[in-house]
Design an enzyme around this catalytic site. Sequence first.
Site, short mmCIF file in Angstrom:
data_model
loop_
_atom_site.label_atom_id
_atom_site.label_comp_id
_atom_site.label_asym_id
_atom_site.label_seq_id
_atom_site.Cartn_x
_atom_site.Cartn_y
_atom_site.Cartn_z
N TYR A 115 1.15 -2.47 -12.62
CA TYR A 115 0.89 -2.32 -11.19
C TYR A 115 -0.60 -2.15 -10.96
O TYR A 115 -1.35 -1.71 -11.83
CB TYR A 115 1.70 -1.15 -10.61
N ASN B 82 -7.75 1.54 -5.59
CA ASN B 82 -7.26 2.16 -6.83
C ASN B 82 -7.26 1.21 -8.02
O ASN B 82 -7.40 1.65 -9.16
CB ASN B 82 -5.86 2.74 -6.61
N TYR C 226 6.19 -8.49 -4.04
CA TYR C 226 4.78 -8.31 -3.71
C TYR C 226 4.01 -9.62 -3.53
O TYR C 226 2.84 -9.61 -3.16
CB TYR C 226 4.08 -7.49 -4.81
N ASN D 177 -2.58 -0.09 -9.52
CA ASN D 177 -3.26 1.19 -9.77
C ASN D 177 -3.46 1.48 -11.25
O ASN D 177 -4.19 2.40 -11.60
CB ASN D 177 -2.49 2.33 -9.12
N ASP E 108 -8.73 -7.76 -3.10
CA ASP E 108 -8.73 -7.61 -1.65
C ASP E 108 -9.76 -6.55 -1.25
O ASP E 108 -10.02 -5.63 -2.02
CB ASP E 108 -7.34 -7.21 -1.15
N HIS F 16 -2.51 -7.24 -0.87
CA HIS F 16 -3.01 -6.66 -2.12
C HIS F 16 -2.95 -7.67 -3.27
O HIS F 16 -3.58 -7.45 -4.30
CB HIS F 16 -2.15 -5.44 -2.46
#
Length: 192
Positions: free
Chosen positions: A69, A117, A19, A71, A96, A24
């Site tokens: 994570y 989220n 990632y 969320n 972001d 994100h």
Amino acid sequence: MSEDDLLLVVGLGNPGPQYEGNRHNIGFLVLDELAGRTGGKFKSHKGGASVLEGRLGGARVVLAKPRSYMNLSGGAVAGTARFYKVDPARIVVVHDELDLPFGTIRLKLGGGENGHNGLRSISKSLATKDYLRARFGIGRPPGRQDPADFVLKDFSSVERKELAFLIDQCADAVESLAAEGLEAAQNRFHAL
């Protein structure tokens, strides 16, 4: 803002090397820049985040990158805020923002989550939306691309040419916010 008031600066992102370059993860990238400015290194913390204590623009700060994570980042943010006894109004979340053109940086207090989220999780865990945000524009996905797929893609080659400069600019905005307060930082960085 008093020099002695601690500010918790949270960068949002997803953990793991797959990632690292994603849109994100801009919050993590900005916090890495801020960490470089303090000369410190992130350490694992029981609040669920990797943290670094230091000073930015003369203000005492804790930089935090949730280890969960995106969320689920609210638990780590709330846990870290409780540990350091930081009121939600003294939390800055770097994230972001789809609704801003690429590279646009905006600072604000409170507001909605706009389908983000990570922000939704933080608002729920803090039981308020009244925390500071440093919003880094990533723009809207091209064509009919799903926004959820777009944010999990790396920045384009064209975007990457400007990215280091823009990360530096966002870090400057957070440092100005820490040193001078919201209104002064908005006046300086919203004109760009």
